[in-house]
Design a protein around this motif. Sequence first.
Motif, PDB file in Angstrom:
ATOM      1  N   MET A   1       0.901  -0.996   0.034  1.00 16.46           N
ATOM      2  CA  MET A   1      -0.095  -0.098   0.011  1.00 16.46           C
ATOM      3  C   MET A   1       0.630   1.200   0.066  1.00 16.46           C
ATOM      4  SD  MET A   1      -2.664   1.488   3.026  1.00 16.46           S
ATOM      5  CE  MET A   1      -3.707  -0.108   2.999  1.00 16.46           C
ATOM      6  N   LEU A   2       1.813   1.235   0.669  1.00 11.59           N
ATOM      7  CA  LEU A   2       2.735   2.342   0.848  1.00 11.59           C
ATOM      8  C   LEU A   2       3.539   2.602  -0.378  1.00 11.59           C
ATOM      9  CD1 LEU A   2       4.098   2.105   4.645  1.00 11.59           C
ATOM     10  CD2 LEU A   2       2.036   3.348   3.826  1.00 11.59           C
ATOM     11  N   LYS A   3       4.147   1.723  -0.874  1.00 11.21           N
ATOM     12  CA  LYS A   3       4.869   1.758  -2.057  1.00 11.21           C
ATOM     13  C   LYS A   3       4.367   2.228  -3.150  1.00 11.21           C
ATOM     14  CE  LYS A   3       9.152  -0.722  -0.633  1.00 11.21           C
ATOM     15  NZ  LYS A   3      10.021  -2.041  -0.956  1.00 11.21           N
ATOM     16  N   ALA A   4       3.027   1.691  -3.208  1.00 11.82           N
ATOM     17  CA  ALA A   4       2.140   1.914  -4.399  1.00 11.82           C
ATOM     18  C   ALA A   4       1.765   3.358  -4.455  1.00 11.82           C
ATOM     19  CB  ALA A   4       0.978   1.022  -4.489  1.00 11.82           C
ATOM     20  N   ALA A   5       1.300   3.911  -3.167  1.00 16.45           N
ATOM     21  CA  ALA A   5       0.887   5.284  -3.158  1.00 16.45           C
ATOM     22  C   ALA A   5       2.096   6.397  -3.366  1.00 16.45           C
ATOM     23  CB  ALA A   5       0.265   5.399  -1.578  1.00 16.45           C
ATOM     24  N   ARG A   6       3.211   5.981  -2.962  1.00 15.37           N
ATOM     25  CA  ARG A   6       4.343   6.731  -2.827  1.00 15.37           C
ATOM     26  C   ARG A   6       4.718   6.747  -4.465  1.00 15.37           C
ATOM     27  NH1 ARG A   6       8.189   8.524  -5.644  1.00 15.37           N
ATOM     28  NH2 ARG A   6       8.540   6.566  -6.264  1.00 15.37           N
ATOM     29  N   TYR A   7       4.568   5.775  -5.304  1.00 17.36           N
ATOM     30  CA  TYR A   7       4.820   5.533  -6.689  1.00 17.36           C
ATOM     31  C   TYR A   7       3.935   6.733  -7.340  1.00 17.36           C
ATOM     32  CZ  TYR A   7       5.617   4.001 -11.456  1.00 17.36           C
ATOM     33  OH  TYR A   7       5.746   3.973 -12.828  1.00 17.36           O
ATOM     34  N   ARG A   8       2.714   6.657  -6.913  1.00 12.88           N
ATOM     35  CA  ARG A   8       1.667   7.521  -7.689  1.00 12.88           C
ATOM     36  C   ARG A   8       1.985   9.040  -7.621  1.00 12.88           C
ATOM     37  NH1 ARG A   8      -1.510   3.921  -5.643  1.00 12.88           N
ATOM     38  NH2 ARG A   8      -2.119   5.172  -3.759  1.00 12.88           N
ATOM     39  N   THR A   9       2.455   9.557  -6.137  1.00 12.89           N
ATOM     40  CA  THR A   9       2.778  10.906  -5.889  1.00 12.89           C
ATOM     41  C   THR A   9       3.993  11.441  -6.465  1.00 12.89           C
ATOM     42  OG1 THR A   9       3.766  10.662  -3.807  1.00 12.89           O
ATOM     43  CG2 THR A   9       1.381  10.750  -3.835  1.00 12.89           C
ATOM     44  N   GLY A  34      -9.387  -2.035  13.207  1.00 14.18           N
ATOM     45  CA  GLY A  34      -9.734  -3.435  14.176  1.00 14.18           C
ATOM     46  C   GLY A  34      -9.375  -4.733  13.555  1.00 14.18           C
ATOM     47  N   ARG A  35      -9.348  -4.557  12.294  1.00  9.20           N
ATOM     48  CA  ARG A  35      -9.254  -5.690  11.575  1.00  9.20           C
ATOM     49  C   ARG A  35      -8.029  -5.359  10.595  1.00  9.20           C
ATOM     50  NH1 ARG A  35     -14.168  -7.209   8.598  1.00  9.20           N
ATOM     51  NH2 ARG A  35     -14.358  -4.914   8.988  1.00  9.20           N
ATOM     52  N   THR A  36      -8.194  -4.203   9.785  1.00  8.71           N
ATOM     53  CA  THR A  36      -7.141  -4.087   8.983  1.00  8.71           C
ATOM     54  C   THR A  36      -6.700  -2.575   8.901  1.00  8.71           C
ATOM     55  OG1 THR A  36      -9.160  -3.417   7.203  1.00  8.71           O
ATOM     56  CG2 THR A  36      -8.326  -5.614   7.319  1.00  8.71           C
ATOM     57  N   VAL A  37      -5.643  -2.431   8.188  1.00  7.34           N
ATOM     58  CA  VAL A  37      -5.344  -0.874   8.084  1.00  7.34           C
ATOM     59  C   VAL A  37      -6.028  -0.193   6.786  1.00  7.34           C
ATOM     60  CG1 VAL A  37      -3.424   0.644   7.320  1.00  7.34           C
ATOM     61  CG2 VAL A  37      -2.771  -1.457   8.693  1.00  7.34           C
ATOM     62  N   GLU A  38      -6.792   0.904   7.343  1.00 12.47           N
ATOM     63  CA  GLU A  38      -7.528   1.685   6.414  1.00 12.47           C
ATOM     64  C   GLU A  38      -6.622   2.595   5.701  1.00 12.47           C
ATOM     65  OE1 GLU A  38     -10.914   1.452   5.776  1.00 12.47           O
ATOM     66  OE2 GLU A  38     -10.723  -0.545   6.645  1.00 12.47           O
ATOM     67  N   ALA A  39      -5.731   3.327   6.273  1.00 15.18           N
ATOM     68  CA  ALA A  39      -5.095   4.364   5.723  1.00 15.18           C
ATOM     69  C   ALA A  39      -3.741   4.626   6.658  1.00 15.18           C
ATOM     70  CB  ALA A  39      -5.695   5.913   5.500  1.00 15.18           C
ATOM     71  N   ALA A  40      -2.671   5.309   5.835  1.00 15.50           N
ATOM     72  CA  ALA A  40      -1.275   5.658   6.278  1.00 15.50           C
ATOM     73  C   ALA A  40      -0.946   6.903   5.954  1.00 15.50           C
ATOM     74  CB  ALA A  40      -0.330   4.419   6.088  1.00 15.50           C
ATOM     75  N   VAL A  41      -0.408   7.583   6.747  1.00 16.05           N
ATOM     76  CA  VAL A  41      -0.102   9.011   6.411  1.00 16.05           C
ATOM     77  C   VAL A  41       1.429   9.255   7.037  1.00 16.05           C
ATOM     78  CG1 VAL A  41      -0.309  11.383   6.855  1.00 16.05           C
ATOM     79  CG2 VAL A  41      -2.311   9.956   6.168  1.00 16.05           C
ATOM     80  N   ALA A  42       2.337   9.913   6.454  1.00 15.58           N
ATOM     81  CA  ALA A  42       3.661  10.407   7.077  1.00 15.58           C
ATOM     82  C   ALA A  42       3.343  11.783   7.321  1.00 15.58           C
ATOM     83  CB  ALA A  42       4.677   9.908   6.296  1.00 15.58           C
TER      84      ALA A  42
END
Length: 64
Positions: A1-9, A34-42
């Motif tokens: 998820m993180l690498k894909a989003a970074r690639y887009r930006t 509670g079950r999965t990661v919904e989003a991540a931000v730095a």
Amino acid sequence: MLKAARYRTKLNTFEDIEADILAGRSLFWVAWNGRTVEAAVATILINSEIGKVCIITKLGDHAS
């Protein structure tokens, strides 16, 4: 998820973002349902000509 989003930006390399987080220069925020990661931000504070500025980099979510 993180690498894909970074690639887009194309804002920074994944390795630079990771290094800033691991070194404590940047904070890593995770939205967890509670079950999965919904989003991540730095976030990172930088000194600029107008003072301190918070840079928020959306690293990913399920909508991305």
